[in-house]
Design an enzyme around this catalytic site. Structure first.
Site, short mmCIF file in Angstrom:
data_model
loop_
_atom_site.label_atom_id
_atom_site.label_comp_id
_atom_site.label_asym_id
_atom_site.label_seq_id
_atom_site.Cartn_x
_atom_site.Cartn_y
_atom_site.Cartn_z
CD GLU A 34 -3.31 -84.09 45.11
OE1 GLU A 34 -2.56 -83.14 45.14
OE2 GLU A 34 -3.12 -85.01 45.74
CE1 TYR A 105 -6.41 -84.94 48.28
CE2 TYR A 105 -7.12 -82.98 47.27
CZ TYR A 105 -6.16 -83.55 47.77
OH TYR A 105 -4.70 -83.10 47.93
CG ASP A 146 -5.57 -88.41 50.27
OD1 ASP A 146 -5.58 -88.64 51.54
OD2 ASP A 146 -5.04 -87.69 49.68
CG ASN A 148 -4.93 -85.63 53.09
OD1 ASN A 148 -3.81 -85.91 53.03
ND2 ASN A 148 -5.63 -85.05 52.27
CG ASP A 246 2.31 -88.27 46.80
OD1 ASP A 246 1.20 -88.37 46.05
OD2 ASP A 246 2.63 -86.98 47.18
#
Length: 256
Positions: A34, A105, A146, A148, A246
């Site tokens: 990101e 990602y 990441d 997710n 975050d």
């Protein structure tokens, strides 16, 4: 070799944190997600001045992945195979020394009643197919990023509240398990089985201060990499800094 992964949620916004991390922690390889910029807008000089080589797959405003390495980078893939029409910058694979790494990602997938969830599941199917191929090379392979995905209820502070979220959805978890069942080792869980081990805290509702987190950033290791696993951890302190991402870095160390 120390390999870390970090969703920085905009390299432009997080550059001071990233350069400080490179100076203080000095990972041999840092996988970024990101980055939210085109390759030509990435702050390359700031990173190279610290002794790192770069490989970047950028996208304006959204997504974007990068690999930073103290050693030469030989890029193998700049997109995830399996869909030539997919223009989202979510995958970068390279050879660094005797290790193959990928910065991943994976799509978020929310809301689940939209094409975003369909895209996520299809992306995970493509990743599974590609990893099947990579494992036939019998190399030291580190798939970081990441994802997710909260693999189990132990990886989310409120399992009931997230039961229908794309990060915890049964179809998402089933695909993640299927990926791991190819023979991959979750570097963090292999050494840290305890509850409350998170890598992401939302900016909203005081999640950080309440430690209401999720574990969605993972380093998955091939058997050859798992045999070399020496240590792993979460650099949680990065999330507590001023204007942080975050997410916080996850890392593992492989023996020579």
């Amino acid at each position: 070799m120390k390999i870390a992964t970090w969703n920085v949620n905009s390299i432009k916004s997080r550059l001071p944190h990233v350069t400080a991390y490179l100076k203080e922690v000095s990972p041999d390889v840092l996988l970024l997600q990101e980055i939210k910029c085109l390759e030509e807008n990435f702050p390359q000089n700031d990173i190279e001045d610290l002794g790192y080589n770069l490989a970047i797959v950028g996208q304006k405003t959204y997504n974007g992945v990068a690999i930073l390495s103290k050693y030469p980078i030989e890029v193998e893939q700049r997109t995830l195979p399996g869909d030539s029409t997919d223009e989202q910058a979510r995958y970068l694979e390279a050879i660094i020394g005797n290790i193959r790494v990928a910065s991943i990602y994976l799509p978020n997938g929310n809301p689940i009643d939209t094409e975003k969830f369909t895209y996520k599941l299809a992306w995970m199917d493509r990743l599974f197919a590609h990893v099947q191929t990579l494992l036939t090379y019998e190399e030291t392979l580190v798939l970081g990023g990441d994802y997710n995905v909260c693999p189990t209820d132990d990886d989310v502070y409120d399992p009931d509240g997230f039961a229908c979220d794309a990060l915890c959805h049964p179809e998402t978890r089933a695909r993640f398990r299927k990926l791991c069942y190819l023979g991959l080792t979750d570097a963090l869980r292999a050494q840290h089985p305890q509850l409350g081990l998170y890598t992401f805290w939302d900016y909203q509702a005081g999640c950080w201060n309440k430690d209401q987190g999720l574990r969605i950033d993972h380093l998955l290791l091939s058997p050859q990499a798992a045999d070399r696993l020496e240590a792993s951890g979460v650099d949680k302190g990065q999330r507590g800094k001023e204007k942080p991402s975050d997410h916080t870095p996850v890392w593992c160390t492989l023996k020579d």
